[in-house]
Design an enzyme around this catalytic site. Structure first.
Site, mmCIF file in Angstrom:
data_model
loop_
_atom_site.group_PDB
_atom_site.id
_atom_site.type_symbol
_atom_site.label_atom_id
_atom_site.label_comp_id
_atom_site.label_asym_id
_atom_site.label_seq_id
_atom_site.Cartn_x
_atom_site.Cartn_y
_atom_site.Cartn_z
ATOM 1 N N GLN A 1 -30.127 -28.783 25.565
ATOM 2 C CA GLN A 1 -29.954 -28.275 24.205
ATOM 3 C C GLN A 1 -30.488 -29.312 23.226
ATOM 4 O O GLN A 1 -30.036 -30.464 23.203
ATOM 5 C CB GLN A 1 -28.470 -27.997 23.913
ATOM 6 C CG GLN A 1 -28.304 -27.313 22.563
ATOM 7 C CD GLN A 1 -26.864 -26.956 22.203
ATOM 8 O OE1 GLN A 1 -26.379 -27.338 21.144
ATOM 9 N NE2 GLN A 1 -26.185 -26.221 23.061
ATOM 10 N N TYR B 1 -16.681 -31.091 17.266
ATOM 11 C CA TYR B 1 -16.482 -30.097 16.208
ATOM 12 C C TYR B 1 -14.980 -30.053 15.895
ATOM 13 O O TYR B 1 -14.196 -29.391 16.571
ATOM 14 C CB TYR B 1 -16.972 -28.704 16.622
ATOM 15 C CG TYR B 1 -18.421 -28.650 17.085
ATOM 16 C CD1 TYR B 1 -19.315 -29.673 16.791
ATOM 17 C CD2 TYR B 1 -18.893 -27.574 17.827
ATOM 18 C CE1 TYR B 1 -20.632 -29.634 17.222
ATOM 19 C CE2 TYR B 1 -20.208 -27.522 18.261
ATOM 20 C CZ TYR B 1 -21.067 -28.561 17.963
ATOM 21 O OH TYR B 1 -22.367 -28.513 18.403
ATOM 22 N N SER C 1 -27.783 -32.771 26.136
ATOM 23 C CA SER C 1 -28.175 -32.451 24.767
ATOM 24 C C SER C 1 -28.660 -33.715 24.072
ATOM 25 O O SER C 1 -28.157 -34.810 24.350
ATOM 26 C CB SER C 1 -26.972 -31.852 24.027
ATOM 27 O OG SER C 1 -27.332 -31.450 22.737
ATOM 28 N N LEU D 1 -31.486 -21.793 12.466
ATOM 29 C CA LEU D 1 -31.759 -21.238 11.124
ATOM 30 C C LEU D 1 -31.781 -22.336 10.060
ATOM 31 O O LEU D 1 -31.872 -22.042 8.870
ATOM 32 C CB LEU D 1 -30.695 -20.185 10.768
ATOM 33 C CG LEU D 1 -30.719 -18.914 11.630
ATOM 34 C CD1 LEU D 1 -29.531 -18.012 11.301
ATOM 35 C CD2 LEU D 1 -32.023 -18.146 11.447
HETATM 36 P P1 NAP Z 1 -27.888 -22.728 12.093
HETATM 37 O O1 NAP Z 1 -27.562 -21.773 13.172
HETATM 38 O O2 NAP Z 1 -29.279 -23.057 11.856
HETATM 39 O O3 NAP Z 1 -27.258 -22.191 10.742
HETATM 40 C C1 NAP Z 1 -26.018 -21.560 10.737
HETATM 41 C C2 NAP Z 1 -25.686 -21.122 9.314
HETATM 42 O O4 NAP Z 1 -26.663 -20.186 8.859
HETATM 43 C C3 NAP Z 1 -24.370 -20.360 9.284
HETATM 44 O O5 NAP Z 1 -23.290 -21.243 9.204
HETATM 45 C C4 NAP Z 1 -24.545 -19.507 8.048
HETATM 46 O O6 NAP Z 1 -24.310 -20.363 6.924
HETATM 47 C C5 NAP Z 1 -26.027 -19.158 8.134
HETATM 48 N N1 NAP Z 1 -26.285 -17.880 8.846
HETATM 49 C C6 NAP Z 1 -26.007 -17.561 10.121
HETATM 50 N N2 NAP Z 1 -26.409 -16.322 10.425
HETATM 51 C C7 NAP Z 1 -26.974 -15.832 9.302
HETATM 52 C C8 NAP Z 1 -27.586 -14.613 8.981
HETATM 53 N N3 NAP Z 1 -27.729 -13.626 9.862
HETATM 54 N N4 NAP Z 1 -28.074 -14.449 7.741
HETATM 55 C C9 NAP Z 1 -27.943 -15.414 6.839
HETATM 56 N N5 NAP Z 1 -27.366 -16.617 7.083
HETATM 57 C C10 NAP Z 1 -26.892 -16.817 8.307
HETATM 58 O O7 NAP Z 1 -27.188 -24.119 12.254
HETATM 59 P P2 NAP Z 1 -25.946 -24.682 12.996
HETATM 60 O O8 NAP Z 1 -24.780 -23.763 12.869
HETATM 61 O O9 NAP Z 1 -25.806 -26.039 12.505
HETATM 62 O O10 NAP Z 1 -26.396 -24.726 14.532
HETATM 63 C C11 NAP Z 1 -26.082 -23.680 15.454
HETATM 64 C C12 NAP Z 1 -25.167 -24.156 16.513
HETATM 65 O O11 NAP Z 1 -25.839 -25.171 17.259
HETATM 66 C C13 NAP Z 1 -23.881 -24.829 16.044
HETATM 67 O O12 NAP Z 1 -22.860 -23.935 15.709
HETATM 68 C C14 NAP Z 1 -23.551 -25.664 17.239
HETATM 69 O O13 NAP Z 1 -22.869 -24.867 18.192
HETATM 70 C C15 NAP Z 1 -24.917 -26.078 17.757
HETATM 71 N N6 NAP Z 1 -25.329 -27.452 17.380
HETATM 72 C C16 NAP Z 1 -25.492 -28.361 18.370
HETATM 73 C C17 NAP Z 1 -25.882 -29.651 18.082
HETATM 74 C C18 NAP Z 1 -26.044 -30.639 19.205
HETATM 75 O O14 NAP Z 1 -26.100 -31.851 18.955
HETATM 76 N N7 NAP Z 1 -26.142 -30.193 20.427
HETATM 77 C C19 NAP Z 1 -26.106 -30.055 16.752
HETATM 78 C C20 NAP Z 1 -25.970 -29.092 15.744
HETATM 79 C C21 NAP Z 1 -25.576 -27.795 16.076
HETATM 80 P P3 NAP Z 1 -23.686 -19.858 5.523
HETATM 81 O O15 NAP Z 1 -22.845 -18.670 5.775
HETATM 82 O O16 NAP Z 1 -22.939 -21.036 4.987
HETATM 83 O O17 NAP Z 1 -24.854 -19.588 4.672
#
Ligand code: NAP
Length: 312
Positions: free
Chosen positions: A176, A58, A156, A206
């Site tokens: 994960q 990241y 992961s 999400l």
């Molecule tokens: P996510 O949690 O599905 O989506 C996050 C996005 O949803 C936020 O950036 C925001 O986007 C929106 N959001 C968050 N809370 C909200 C709410 N209460 N109401 C409305 N919209 C909301 O996806 P992600 O951030 O990609 O994944 C979560 C975490 O998983 C990452 O931060 C990372 O730490 C981890 N991850 C790990 C891997 C891996 O390979 N292990 C891969 C991907 C992610 P907007 O404000 O732009 O709308």
């Protein structure tokens, strides 16, 4: 917030954690404001969202650096840091993955420096490579655990077979994997994680906000979402319709659709922690409402009908 234990480790973490790929993740999102990212982290810790989920990739260390700067404002028992390593760039600047024991040990040292902490609460092998036996990779992390440099071991993006190999000696605390209502494929891992006291942490919960119920057919995207098939054409419309069907359940509880979705995950076996990502401090606070939602059996059944396990 009542803490949960990560696998067999001594680490206790908040069930609502914080995904921080938008904190300094300039390679993943455009126009990120670093000060806002730090404010997201600050807001999280102040409100008991104590587990921060980051990774080297990241922002190529930038997310870890920003988190390191911010956690200095708090005492060490107020937060837990989970980070991940496995990526490197070769002489042609191509992204590569390694799980070699020496490489992983070096990654942990570098993460400790960027985070400016004495230990990492949870260190994950971010992605599997094709060469290293997974129990050997994990054995390297067990050495670091014995030295007190990390407190819990995670993997992961591993398949069930790779997870079993990694956990041959019983050292894996957390796995994960991608898991959300649009992609429930990884539910087949639940049996193994439940039987082996491994915490399952879903990422992408999400689907970049798609499951938060805030988009319409006219929404436009210029980041990762622009390339995600779930956000394209008829598929996008179909997804919006399904998400809309969750509104009745959300209204019954006086909450938003995102809270229903996140609460549903916490009803799944061995799934005790969620890491919704946030770009704005208010999203961190908003996601806390999830803990107030106790879904009934019939609501869980309804969600299973709208988003069947084999839907993709
Ligand atoms: P996510 O949690 O599905 O989506 C996050 C996005 O949803 C936020 O950036 C925001 O986007 C929106 N959001 C968050 N809370 C909200 C709410 N209460 N109401 C409305 N919209 C909301 O996806 P992600 O951030 O990609 O994944 C979560 C975490 O998983 C990452 O931060 C990372 O730490 C981890 N991850 C790990 C891997 C891996 O390979 N292990 C891969 C991907 C992610 P907007 O404000 O732009 O709308």
């Amino acid at each position: 917030m009542k803490k949960v234990q990560l696998g067999k480790s001594e680490v206790e973490a908040s069930p609502i954690a914080l995904g921080t790929n938008a904190v300094g993740g300039h390679n993943l999102y455009n126009n990120l404001d670093e000060e806002q990212g730090k404010e997201v982290v600050r807001k999280a810790i102040k409100n008991g969202v104590s587990l921060l989920d980051t990774a080297y990739i990241y922002g190529l260390g930038r997310s870890e650096e920003l988190i390191g700067e911010t956690v200095k404002e708090f005492s060490r028992d107020e937060y837990q840091i989970a980070t991940k390593g496995a990526h490197y760039f070769d002489e042609n600047k191509e992204e590569q993955i390694s799980n070699k024991p020496e490489f992983l040990k070096e990654q942990v040292e570098q993460s400790l420096k960027r985070l400016q902490v004495d230990y990492i609460d949870l260190f994950y092998i971010h992605f599997p490579d094709d060469e290293t036996p997974k129990d050997e990779a994990v054995a390297a992390l067990k050495e670091l655990k014995d030295q007190g440099k990390i407190k819990a071991i995670g993997v992961s993006n591993f398949s069930l077979e790779q997870l079993k190999e990694a956990n041959k000696d019983g050292y894996v605390d957390v796995v994960q994997l991608e898991y959300n209502l649009l992609n429930r494929e990884n539910e087949h891992i639940f049996e193994y994680t439940s039987e082996n006291n491994i915490t399952f942490i879903p990422y992408f919960p999400l689907v970049s906000g798609l499951l938060a119920g805030k988009y319409t057919e006219n929404s436009q995207f210029d980041d990762l979402r622009a390339e995600n098939p779930e956000f394209q054409g008829d598929k996008f419309k179909e997804n919006l319709k399904k998400v809309d069907e969750l509104r009745t359940i959300a209204d019954n509880h006086g909450v938003e659709v995102a809270h229903v979705v996140l609460a549903f995950y916490l009803t799944q076996p061995s799934l005790d922690v969620i890491i919704p990502g946030a770009k704005k401090p208010e999203q961190v606070i908003d996601n806390l409402t999830t803990l107030d939602v106790k879904l009934t059996e019939s609501e869980i059944e309804k969600i299973n009908q709208i988003f069947p396990v084999n839907n993709n």
